[in-house]
Design a protein around this motif. Structure first.
Motif, PDB file in Angstrom:
ATOM      1  N   ALA A  88      -9.459   8.168 -29.532  1.00  0.00           N
ATOM      2  CA  ALA A  88      -8.400   7.163 -29.608  1.00  0.00           C
ATOM      3  C   ALA A  88      -8.773   6.151 -30.682  1.00  0.00           C
ATOM      4  O   ALA A  88      -9.952   5.912 -30.944  1.00  0.00           O
ATOM      5  CB  ALA A  88      -8.234   6.464 -28.263  1.00  0.00           C
ATOM      6  N   VAL A 102      -6.016   4.556 -21.949  1.00  0.00           N
ATOM      7  CA  VAL A 102      -5.559   4.969 -23.276  1.00  0.00           C
ATOM      8  C   VAL A 102      -5.920   6.443 -23.423  1.00  0.00           C
ATOM      9  O   VAL A 102      -7.099   6.806 -23.377  1.00  0.00           O
ATOM     10  CB  VAL A 102      -6.221   4.121 -24.385  1.00  0.00           C
ATOM     11  CG1 VAL A 102      -5.830   4.632 -25.758  1.00  0.00           C
ATOM     12  CG2 VAL A 102      -5.874   2.645 -24.208  1.00  0.00           C
ATOM     13  N   ALA A 106      -4.798   8.692 -28.835  1.00  0.00           N
ATOM     14  CA  ALA A 106      -3.762   7.668 -28.980  1.00  0.00           C
ATOM     15  C   ALA A 106      -4.139   6.684 -30.083  1.00  0.00           C
ATOM     16  O   ALA A 106      -5.319   6.467 -30.359  1.00  0.00           O
ATOM     17  CB  ALA A 106      -3.564   6.921 -27.663  1.00  0.00           C
ATOM     18  N   VAL A 108      -3.531   2.821 -30.779  1.00  0.00           N
ATOM     19  CA  VAL A 108      -3.062   1.582 -30.155  1.00  0.00           C
ATOM     20  C   VAL A 108      -3.019   0.489 -31.211  1.00  0.00           C
ATOM     21  O   VAL A 108      -4.044   0.145 -31.788  1.00  0.00           O
ATOM     22  CB  VAL A 108      -3.989   1.179 -28.991  1.00  0.00           C
ATOM     23  CG1 VAL A 108      -3.555  -0.148 -28.394  1.00  0.00           C
ATOM     24  CG2 VAL A 108      -4.030   2.268 -27.934  1.00  0.00           C
ATOM     25  N   ALA A 119      -0.121   6.742 -24.485  1.00  0.00           N
ATOM     26  CA  ALA A 119      -0.490   7.939 -25.243  1.00  0.00           C
ATOM     27  C   ALA A 119       0.369   8.005 -26.499  1.00  0.00           C
ATOM     28  O   ALA A 119       1.424   7.372 -26.583  1.00  0.00           O
ATOM     29  CB  ALA A 119      -0.276   9.194 -24.388  1.00  0.00           C
ATOM     30  N   GLY A 120      -0.095   8.789 -27.474  1.00  0.00           N
ATOM     31  CA  GLY A 120       0.689   9.056 -28.675  1.00  0.00           C
ATOM     32  C   GLY A 120       0.331   8.179 -29.853  1.00  0.00           C
ATOM     33  O   GLY A 120      -0.564   7.350 -29.802  1.00  0.00           O
ATOM     34  N   ASN A 121       1.055   8.412 -30.957  1.00  0.00           N
ATOM     35  CA  ASN A 121       0.881   7.674 -32.199  1.00  0.00           C
ATOM     36  C   ASN A 121       2.263   7.281 -32.715  1.00  0.00           C
ATOM     37  O   ASN A 121       2.982   8.139 -33.209  1.00  0.00           O
ATOM     38  CB  ASN A 121       0.149   8.512 -33.237  1.00  0.00           C
ATOM     39  CG  ASN A 121      -0.063   7.770 -34.551  1.00  0.00           C
ATOM     40  OD1 ASN A 121       0.250   6.593 -34.669  1.00  0.00           O
ATOM     41  ND2 ASN A 121      -0.578   8.471 -35.541  1.00  0.00           N
ATOM     42  N   ALA A 123       0.877   4.496 -29.787  1.00  0.00           N
ATOM     43  CA  ALA A 123       0.744   4.601 -28.330  1.00  0.00           C
ATOM     44  C   ALA A 123       1.920   3.907 -27.653  1.00  0.00           C
ATOM     45  O   ALA A 123       2.286   2.792 -28.012  1.00  0.00           O
ATOM     46  CB  ALA A 123      -0.572   3.978 -27.877  1.00  0.00           C
ATOM     47  N   LYS A 126       3.433   5.622 -20.878  1.00  0.00           N
ATOM     48  CA  LYS A 126       3.930   6.846 -20.255  1.00  0.00           C
ATOM     49  C   LYS A 126       3.985   6.715 -18.743  1.00  0.00           C
ATOM     50  O   LYS A 126       4.493   7.599 -18.064  1.00  0.00           O
ATOM     51  CB  LYS A 126       3.040   8.041 -20.620  1.00  0.00           C
ATOM     52  CG  LYS A 126       2.856   8.250 -22.110  1.00  0.00           C
ATOM     53  CD  LYS A 126       4.160   8.574 -22.785  1.00  0.00           C
ATOM     54  CE  LYS A 126       3.937   8.845 -24.271  1.00  0.00           C
ATOM     55  NZ  LYS A 126       5.177   9.050 -24.986  1.00  0.00           N
TER      56      LYS A 126
END
Length: 166
Positions: A88, A102, A106, A108, A119-121, A123, A126
């Motif tokens: 992350a 986190v 991800a 942040v 989560a994600g790019n 973040a 969820k």
């Protein structure tokens, strides 16, 4: 480095770097390959997964005359019990809330609220996680018996089970 503070019962893995001015609380796990730069504070019980990345400069340059002065580096705060997954990236200037999670990989770039799962790019939230690290829904009991509710705009524990880790 000189001037860093590391609490008791911490687990710091191989190939980690802790720069001066860093504060690490008690019972923190820092897995392999994590670099903690000046301005990073990690509270008690946090977990930093393998190769998690922290930054300290939002506009890095190397050329003389264009470098960001150290006094402009932004602090990063990882709150009590938070988990940062493997690989992350935590962009400087954010606060990772208590008991938040986190996800691995991800990115942040803004604050993470307490108990949030992001989560994600970039973040995004969820869902939410309990202190026992299970997904939970505010207002409903977690499998461990803890119950959370939104109060004053934030998720807070409202029922702590008599037994269990929460």
């Amino acid at each position: 480095m000189k001037g860093a503070r590391i609490g008791k019962d911490c687990n710091i893995g191989e190939h980690c770097y802790v720069e001066s001015g860093v504060v690490v609380g008690d019972h923190v796990t820092v897995k392999n390959g994590v670099a903690l730069w000046e301005g990073v504070t990690v509270e008690d019980g946090a977990f930093l997964g393998p190769f998690a990345v922290f930054t300290n400069d939002r506009r890095p340059r190397s050329m003389p005359g264009f470098k960001t002065p150290r006094e402009e580096f932004l602090p990063t705060h990882v709150s009590r019990g938070a988990t940062i997954g493997a690989n992350a990236t935590i962009v400087c200037g954010v606060k990772i809330g208590e008991w938040s999670f986190v996800a691995a990989g991800a990115v942040v770039h803004r604050d993470v609220e307490p108990y949030a799962l992001v989560a994600g790019n970039p973040a995004t939230r969820k869902g939410y996680v309990c202190r026992c690290n299970r997904r939970m829904t505010p207002g409903k009991p977690c499998a461990c018996g803890a119950r959370y509710a939104r109060r004053s705009g934030a998720i807070r524990i409202v029922r702590n089970p008599v037994s269990g880790r929460c």
